[in-house]
Design a protein around this motif. Structure first.
Motif, PDB file in Angstrom:
ATOM      1  N   ARG A   7       0.860  -1.185   0.000  1.00  0.00           N
ATOM      2  CA  ARG A   7       0.000   0.000   0.000  1.00  0.00           C
ATOM      3  C   ARG A   7       0.893   1.230   0.000  1.00  0.00           C
ATOM      4  NH1 ARG A   7      -3.686  -2.365   4.730  1.00  0.00           N
ATOM      5  NH2 ARG A   7      -5.134  -3.541   3.459  1.00  0.00           N
ATOM      6  N   ALA A   8       0.273   2.381  -0.162  1.00  0.00           N
ATOM      7  CA  ALA A   8       1.026   3.639  -0.106  1.00  0.00           C
ATOM      8  C   ALA A   8       1.806   3.716   1.201  1.00  0.00           C
ATOM      9  CB  ALA A   8       0.073   4.825  -0.226  1.00  0.00           C
ATOM     10  N   ASP A   9       3.033   4.158   1.125  1.00  0.00           N
ATOM     11  CA  ASP A   9       3.928   4.343   2.272  1.00  0.00           C
ATOM     12  C   ASP A   9       4.458   3.041   2.874  1.00  0.00           C
ATOM     13  OD1 ASP A   9       3.804   7.146   2.097  1.00  0.00           O
ATOM     14  OD2 ASP A   9       1.966   7.174   3.293  1.00  0.00           O
ATOM     15  N   GLU A  10       4.180   1.879   2.270  1.00  0.00           N
ATOM     16  CA  GLU A  10       4.789   0.626   2.706  1.00  0.00           C
ATOM     17  C   GLU A  10       6.017   0.373   1.845  1.00  0.00           C
ATOM     18  OE1 GLU A  10       1.144  -1.934   4.554  1.00  0.00           O
ATOM     19  OE2 GLU A  10       1.527  -2.183   2.422  1.00  0.00           O
ATOM     20  N   SER A  11       6.985  -0.363   2.368  1.00  0.00           N
ATOM     21  CA  SER A  11       8.275  -0.513   1.692  1.00  0.00           C
ATOM     22  C   SER A  11       8.639  -1.970   1.459  1.00  0.00           C
ATOM     23  CB  SER A  11       9.381   0.124   2.542  1.00  0.00           C
ATOM     24  OG  SER A  11       9.122   1.487   2.748  1.00  0.00           O
ATOM     25  N   ILE A  12       9.618  -2.146   0.578  1.00  0.00           N
ATOM     26  CA  ILE A  12      10.244  -3.431   0.310  1.00  0.00           C
ATOM     27  C   ILE A  12      11.741  -3.240   0.530  1.00  0.00           C
ATOM     28  CG2 ILE A  12      10.782  -5.132  -1.480  1.00  0.00           C
ATOM     29  CD1 ILE A  12       8.107  -4.296  -2.811  1.00  0.00           C
ATOM     30  N   VAL A  13      12.375  -4.192   1.206  1.00  0.00           N
ATOM     31  CA  VAL A  13      13.802  -4.119   1.493  1.00  0.00           C
ATOM     32  C   VAL A  13      14.516  -5.177   0.661  1.00  0.00           C
ATOM     33  CG1 VAL A  13      15.566  -4.360   3.278  1.00  0.00           C
ATOM     34  CG2 VAL A  13      13.369  -3.326   3.838  1.00  0.00           C
ATOM     35  N   ILE A  14      15.564  -4.775  -0.059  1.00  0.00           N
ATOM     36  CA  ILE A  14      16.412  -5.696  -0.815  1.00  0.00           C
ATOM     37  C   ILE A  14      17.804  -5.581  -0.217  1.00  0.00           C
ATOM     38  CG2 ILE A  14      17.350  -6.285  -3.072  1.00  0.00           C
ATOM     39  CD1 ILE A  14      14.856  -4.958  -4.307  1.00  0.00           C
ATOM     40  N   GLN A  15      18.317  -6.716   0.270  1.00  0.00           N
ATOM     41  CA  GLN A  15      19.604  -6.718   0.951  1.00  0.00           C
ATOM     42  C   GLN A  15      20.288  -8.059   0.722  1.00  0.00           C
ATOM     43  OE1 GLN A  15      18.051  -5.983   4.855  1.00  0.00           O
ATOM     44  NE2 GLN A  15      17.901  -8.149   5.353  1.00  0.00           N
ATOM     45  N   PRO A  16      21.570  -8.159   1.054  1.00  0.00           N
ATOM     46  CA  PRO A  16      22.233  -9.463   0.926  1.00  0.00           C
ATOM     47  C   PRO A  16      21.490 -10.513   1.757  1.00  0.00           C
ATOM     48  CG  PRO A  16      23.866  -7.747   1.234  1.00  0.00           C
ATOM     49  CD  PRO A  16      22.517  -7.106   1.461  1.00  0.00           C
ATOM     50  N   ASP A  21      28.218 -13.867   1.731  1.00  0.00           N
ATOM     51  CA  ASP A  21      29.504 -13.336   2.179  1.00  0.00           C
ATOM     52  C   ASP A  21      29.420 -11.814   2.257  1.00  0.00           C
ATOM     53  OD1 ASP A  21      32.124 -12.627   2.668  1.00  0.00           O
ATOM     54  OD2 ASP A  21      32.949 -13.690   0.944  1.00  0.00           O
ATOM     55  N   ALA A  22      29.651 -11.258   3.429  1.00  0.00           N
ATOM     56  CA  ALA A  22      29.553  -9.813   3.640  1.00  0.00           C
ATOM     57  C   ALA A  22      30.596  -9.038   2.831  1.00  0.00           C
ATOM     58  CB  ALA A  22      29.698  -9.489   5.119  1.00  0.00           C
ATOM     59  N   LYS A  23      31.629  -9.725   2.346  1.00  0.00           N
ATOM     60  CA  LYS A  23      32.682  -9.054   1.589  1.00  0.00           C
ATOM     61  C   LYS A  23      32.424  -9.075   0.081  1.00  0.00           C
ATOM     62  CE  LYS A  23      36.104 -10.030   5.111  1.00  0.00           C
ATOM     63  NZ  LYS A  23      37.383 -10.651   5.431  1.00  0.00           N
ATOM     64  N   MET A  24      31.261  -9.593  -0.360  1.00  0.00           N
ATOM     65  CA  MET A  24      30.963  -9.633  -1.793  1.00  0.00           C
ATOM     66  C   MET A  24      30.860  -8.222  -2.354  1.00  0.00           C
ATOM     67  SD  MET A  24      28.100 -12.637  -2.111  1.00  0.00           S
ATOM     68  CE  MET A  24      28.176 -12.845  -3.863  1.00  0.00           C
ATOM     69  N   THR A  25      31.400  -8.028  -3.533  1.00  0.00           N
ATOM     70  CA  THR A  25      31.269  -6.737  -4.212  1.00  0.00           C
ATOM     71  C   THR A  25      29.923  -6.681  -4.919  1.00  0.00           C
ATOM     72  OG1 THR A  25      32.202  -7.540  -6.277  1.00  0.00           O
ATOM     73  CG2 THR A  25      33.768  -6.701  -4.625  1.00  0.00           C
ATOM     74  N   LEU A  26      29.533  -5.502  -5.372  1.00  0.00           N
ATOM     75  CA  LEU A  26      28.299  -5.380  -6.152  1.00  0.00           C
ATOM     76  C   LEU A  26      28.354  -6.242  -7.403  1.00  0.00           C
ATOM     77  CD1 LEU A  26      27.392  -1.598  -5.896  1.00  0.00           C
ATOM     78  CD2 LEU A  26      26.154  -3.537  -4.954  1.00  0.00           C
TER      79      LEU A  26
END
Length: 64
Positions: A7-16, A21-26
């Protein structure tokens, strides 16, 4: 494809993703392709969104 309704003002989060691996590059995160976002339709104040993303990325609703 993951399909979410928002709905309006709700969000989607895209993350690793968990376990990525936290050291992965883009470049490494997107080695299997880009994120594809498709608007699938809507009714009233809701919109359906389809998201295709590499397995290294997690897609979640941001619930407050």
């Amino acid at each position: 494809m993951l399909v979410l309704s928002r709905r309006a003002d709700e969000s989607i989060v895209i993350q690793p993703a968990d376990g990525a691996d936290a050291k992965m590059t883009l470049a490494e995160l997107f080695a299997n392709g880009p994120i594809m976002i498709t608007l699938l339709g809507g009714t009233g104040k809701r919109v359906k969104v389809g998201i295709d993303a590499p397995a290294q990325l997690a897609i979640r609703r941001k619930d407050e």
